[in-house]
Design a protein around this motif. Structure first.
Motif, PDB file in Angstrom:
ATOM      1  N   ALA A  62      41.489 -24.123 -69.744  1.00 16.74           N
ATOM      2  CA  ALA A  62      41.075 -25.293 -68.963  1.00 16.74           C
ATOM      3  C   ALA A  62      39.657 -25.714 -69.351  1.00 16.74           C
ATOM      4  O   ALA A  62      39.364 -26.910 -69.479  1.00 16.74           O
ATOM      5  N   ARG A  63      38.795 -24.747 -69.569  1.00 14.73           N
ATOM      6  CA  ARG A  63      37.424 -25.060 -69.997  1.00 14.73           C
ATOM      7  C   ARG A  63      37.422 -25.732 -71.363  1.00 14.73           C
ATOM      8  O   ARG A  63      36.719 -26.727 -71.587  1.00 14.73           O
ATOM      9  N   LYS A  64      38.207 -25.189 -72.264  1.00 13.24           N
ATOM     10  CA  LYS A  64      38.252 -25.746 -73.617  1.00 13.24           C
ATOM     11  C   LYS A  64      38.925 -27.115 -73.630  1.00 13.24           C
ATOM     12  O   LYS A  64      38.562 -27.989 -74.420  1.00 13.24           O
ATOM     13  N   ARG A  65      39.924 -27.297 -72.778  1.00 18.16           N
ATOM     14  CA  ARG A  65      40.592 -28.603 -72.698  1.00 18.16           C
ATOM     15  C   ARG A  65      39.599 -29.684 -72.281  1.00 18.16           C
ATOM     16  O   ARG A  65      39.590 -30.792 -72.843  1.00 18.16           O
ATOM     17  N   GLU A  66      38.771 -29.384 -71.305  1.00 19.88           N
ATOM     18  CA  GLU A  66      37.777 -30.363 -70.859  1.00 19.88           C
ATOM     19  C   GLU A  66      36.800 -30.714 -71.971  1.00 19.88           C
ATOM     20  O   GLU A  66      36.327 -31.850 -72.053  1.00 19.88           O
ATOM     21  N   ARG A  67      36.526 -29.756 -72.827  1.00 21.58           N
ATOM     22  CA  ARG A  67      35.541 -29.981 -73.895  1.00 21.58           C
ATOM     23  C   ARG A  67      36.148 -30.629 -75.135  1.00 21.58           C
ATOM     24  O   ARG A  67      35.498 -31.463 -75.780  1.00 21.58           O
ATOM     25  N   TYR A  68      37.397 -30.274 -75.464  1.00 17.66           N
ATOM     26  CA  TYR A  68      37.926 -30.659 -76.767  1.00 17.66           C
ATOM     27  C   TYR A  68      39.154 -31.576 -76.738  1.00 17.66           C
ATOM     28  O   TYR A  68      39.517 -32.136 -77.771  1.00 17.66           O
ATOM     29  N   ALA A  69      39.813 -31.729 -75.605  1.00 19.62           N
ATOM     30  CA  ALA A  69      41.028 -32.547 -75.548  1.00 19.62           C
ATOM     31  C   ALA A  69      40.691 -34.013 -75.327  1.00 19.62           C
ATOM     32  O   ALA A  69      39.613 -34.367 -74.830  1.00 19.62           O
ATOM     33  N   CYS A  70      41.629 -34.870 -75.674  1.00 20.84           N
ATOM     34  CA  CYS A  70      41.436 -36.306 -75.447  1.00 20.84           C
ATOM     35  C   CYS A  70      41.615 -36.629 -73.967  1.00 20.84           C
ATOM     36  O   CYS A  70      42.210 -35.855 -73.209  1.00 20.84           O
ATOM     37  N   ALA A  71      41.114 -37.774 -73.564  1.00 22.08           N
ATOM     38  CA  ALA A  71      41.128 -38.159 -72.151  1.00 22.08           C
ATOM     39  C   ALA A  71      42.540 -38.248 -71.602  1.00 22.08           C
ATOM     40  O   ALA A  71      42.796 -37.881 -70.445  1.00 22.08           O
ATOM     41  N   GLU A  72      43.486 -38.721 -72.413  1.00 26.28           N
ATOM     42  CA  GLU A  72      44.870 -38.857 -71.942  1.00 26.28           C
ATOM     43  C   GLU A  72      45.439 -37.509 -71.519  1.00 26.28           C
ATOM     44  O   GLU A  72      46.118 -37.401 -70.487  1.00 26.28           O
ATOM     45  N   VAL A  73      45.165 -36.465 -72.277  1.00 27.50           N
ATOM     46  CA  VAL A  73      45.654 -35.121 -71.940  1.00 27.50           C
ATOM     47  C   VAL A  73      44.910 -34.561 -70.730  1.00 27.50           C
ATOM     48  O   VAL A  73      45.526 -33.964 -69.838  1.00 27.50           O
ATOM     49  N   ILE A  74      43.604 -34.733 -70.704  1.00 28.20           N
ATOM     50  CA  ILE A  74      42.827 -34.226 -69.562  1.00 28.20           C
ATOM     51  C   ILE A  74      43.311 -34.849 -68.258  1.00 28.20           C
ATOM     52  O   ILE A  74      43.525 -34.156 -67.252  1.00 28.20           O
ATOM     53  N   GLU A  75      43.511 -36.160 -68.267  1.00 26.94           N
ATOM     54  CA  GLU A  75      43.973 -36.849 -67.057  1.00 26.94           C
ATOM     55  C   GLU A  75      45.391 -36.427 -66.695  1.00 26.94           C
ATOM     56  O   GLU A  75      45.717 -36.254 -65.509  1.00 26.94           O
ATOM     57  N   HIS A 124      35.468 -41.998 -78.549  1.00 29.37           N
ATOM     58  CA  HIS A 124      34.043 -42.080 -78.209  1.00 29.37           C
ATOM     59  C   HIS A 124      33.172 -41.343 -79.238  1.00 29.37           C
ATOM     60  O   HIS A 124      32.228 -40.621 -78.871  1.00 29.37           O
ATOM     61  N   GLY A 125      33.517 -41.514 -80.501  1.00 28.90           N
ATOM     62  CA  GLY A 125      32.704 -40.934 -81.560  1.00 28.90           C
ATOM     63  C   GLY A 125      32.939 -39.469 -81.837  1.00 28.90           C
ATOM     64  O   GLY A 125      32.249 -38.874 -82.674  1.00 28.90           O
ATOM     65  N   GLU A 126      33.905 -38.852 -81.155  1.00 27.43           N
ATOM     66  CA  GLU A 126      34.216 -37.443 -81.366  1.00 27.43           C
ATOM     67  C   GLU A 126      35.673 -37.287 -81.773  1.00 27.43           C
ATOM     68  O   GLU A 126      36.511 -38.138 -81.465  1.00 27.43           O
ATOM     69  N   VAL A 127      35.979 -36.187 -82.436  1.00 26.94           N
ATOM     70  CA  VAL A 127      37.366 -35.851 -82.739  1.00 26.94           C
ATOM     71  C   VAL A 127      37.886 -34.982 -81.612  1.00 26.94           C
ATOM     72  O   VAL A 127      37.296 -33.943 -81.283  1.00 26.94           O
ATOM     73  N   ARG A 128      38.945 -35.424 -80.986  1.00 25.84           N
ATOM     74  CA  ARG A 128      39.551 -34.706 -79.863  1.00 25.84           C
ATOM     75  C   ARG A 128      41.003 -34.373 -80.194  1.00 25.84           C
ATOM     76  O   ARG A 128      41.638 -35.042 -81.003  1.00 25.84           O
ATOM     77  N   CYS A 129      41.549 -33.364 -79.540  1.00 27.41           N
ATOM     78  CA  CYS A 129      42.922 -32.958 -79.840  1.00 27.41           C
ATOM     79  C   CYS A 129      43.892 -33.434 -78.762  1.00 27.41           C
ATOM     80  O   CYS A 129      43.522 -33.631 -77.606  1.00 27.41           O
ATOM     81  N   TYR A 130      45.137 -33.634 -79.181  1.00 28.15           N
ATOM     82  CA  TYR A 130      46.210 -33.923 -78.235  1.00 28.15           C
ATOM     83  C   TYR A 130      47.436 -33.063 -78.500  1.00 28.15           C
ATOM     84  O   TYR A 130      48.354 -32.999 -77.703  1.00 28.15           O
ATOM     85  N   GLY A 131      47.487 -32.364 -79.644  1.00 27.34           N
ATOM     86  CA  GLY A 131      48.639 -31.544 -80.001  1.00 27.34           C
ATOM     87  C   GLY A 131      48.746 -30.293 -79.151  1.00 27.34           C
ATOM     88  O   GLY A 131      47.743 -29.623 -78.864  1.00 27.34           O
ATOM     89  N   ALA A 132      49.977 -29.955 -78.756  1.00 31.83           N
ATOM     90  CA  ALA A 132      50.193 -28.806 -77.875  1.00 31.83           C
ATOM     91  C   ALA A 132      49.789 -27.488 -78.513  1.00 31.83           C
ATOM     92  O   ALA A 132      49.342 -26.567 -77.835  1.00 31.83           O
ATOM     93  N   GLY A 133      49.941 -27.380 -79.846  1.00 32.19           N
ATOM     94  CA  GLY A 133      49.541 -26.161 -80.518  1.00 32.19           C
ATOM     95  C   GLY A 133      48.049 -25.916 -80.445  1.00 32.19           C
ATOM     96  O   GLY A 133      47.590 -24.777 -80.331  1.00 32.19           O
ATOM     97  N   LEU A 134      47.270 -26.981 -80.496  1.00 40.65           N
ATOM     98  CA  LEU A 134      45.820 -26.868 -80.362  1.00 40.65           C
ATOM     99  C   LEU A 134      45.420 -26.650 -78.907  1.00 40.65           C
ATOM    100  O   LEU A 134      44.538 -25.841 -78.603  1.00 40.65           O
ATOM    101  N   LEU A 135      46.067 -27.352 -77.998  1.00 48.84           N
ATOM    102  CA  LEU A 135      45.734 -27.245 -76.578  1.00 48.84           C
ATOM    103  C   LEU A 135      45.939 -25.835 -76.035  1.00 48.84           C
ATOM    104  O   LEU A 135      45.291 -25.440 -75.065  1.00 48.84           O
ATOM    105  N   SER A 136      46.845 -25.077 -76.640  1.00 55.13           N
ATOM    106  CA  SER A 136      47.173 -23.745 -76.125  1.00 55.13           C
ATOM    107  C   SER A 136      46.587 -22.623 -76.960  1.00 55.13           C
ATOM    108  O   SER A 136      46.845 -21.450 -76.683  1.00 55.13           O
TER     109      SER A 136
END
Length: 296
Positions: free
Chosen positions: A76-89, A215-227
């Motif tokens: 959850a901590r890493k998701r907030e830092r590295y995931a895209c807004a669509e996944v976080i929401e 927003h100028g950063e590379v964020r992840c949305y793939g499930a393999g990265l999220l987990s």
């Protein structure tokens, strides 16, 4: 080494009906008889499952619950830092518990009102046609076992943490759920193994290991990265290339290591247009042309 979703352990049923999960010699739980017995029992329940029946609940042990609590908080901590807004929401709307492992029916109860997706149990590897094809009915085949307690932040195979914290948080987004459904519809049109493999590879580099700029950063949305506790920290160091369906479907890659090449979208809209557009129109013939082989 890629710490999430490497390989499913083979599952066999003997002539006496006993179900055995064959762990690799490097698996953290291979020398733990209690863990091996648990894996066999959980796999047997999944193999006994029939569509339409209630999903068999798993009586998770205290050790398994503690693994979930540790990993859930860390991811959850890493998701907030590295995931895209669509996944976080989407994850916030889904509200998966962090204090206990949710049963698959509990996941479905939370997910169905959001996107219509439900979870059904899998003992291990599900054939590609069945796994991807079920997305058309908004069904996701999920394992129910939990990684070994000796290495809570590592698993050599997809477990319930990957299937739920990775895929369910992604499937809680209507936009990503629609892409999954498009994959399922594509499978119904495909007859060749070549086309099915191409679809699976494009899925791998998008909905499993996809990244985008936000927003100028590379964020992840793939499930393999999220987990993946490890790879979610490292994906920005990959060779980030523009979305390219031909490349995504033909590049050689090793699932047992961090992915050195990732395909980066400029927005979710581009994912929908490029990846979703491909899934919406792909056929055996279009894939054969892309890989330079004429269909039989």
């Amino acid at each position: 080494m890629f710490t999430e979703a490497q390989l499913y352990s083979p599952v066999t049923t003997g002539v006496d009906g006993d179900v055995t999960v064959h762990l690799s010699d490097q698996h953290p739980g291979v020398h733990d008889p209690e863990y091996r017995a648990r894996r066999n029992a959980i796999a047997a329940l999944a193999l006994d499952y029939r569509p339409g029946a209630p999903v068999p609940p798993i009586d998770y042990t205290d050790e398994e619950q503690e693994v979930w609590r540790i990993v859930s908080v860390e991811l959850a901590r890493k998701r907030e830092r590295y995931a895209c807004a669509e996944v976080i929401e989407a994850a916030d709307r889904l509200g998966l518990p962090s204090d206990h492992i949710p049963q698959l029916d509990e996941v479905a109860t939370k997910l169905v009102p959001l996107t219509g997706f439900r979870y059904v149990p899998a003992a291990g590897l599900v054939p590609l046609r069945e796994f991807f094809g079920s997305f058309a009915d908004r069904t996701f085949h999920s394992t129910q076992y939990i990684r070994h307690h000796s290495a809570p932040l590592y698993t050599p195979e997809p477990d319930a943490i990957h299937e739920i914290l990775g895929h369910a948080n992604q499937l809680a987004s209507p936009r990503f759920a629609a892409l999954y459904e498009t994959v399922g519809a594509a499978v119904a049109r495909l007859e060749t193994e070549q086309a099915l493999k191409f679809l699976a590879d494009v899925f791998w580099f998008s909905l499993e290991f996809g990244v985008l700029r936000e927003h100028g950063e590379v964020r992840c949305y793939g499930a393999g990265l999220l987990s993946s506790y490890g790879e979610i920290e490292e994906f920005r160091d990959a060779d980030l290339r523009p979305l390219d369906i031909h490349a995504m479907g033909t590049i050689d890659y090793d699932i047992t290591h961090y992915q050195p090449v990732l395909y980066c979208a400029e927005s979710i809209g581009e994912i929908e247009d490029v990846v979703g557009g491909f899934f919406e129109t792909m056929t055996d013939e279009t894939v054969a042309r892309m890989v330079g082989v004429k269909p039989a």
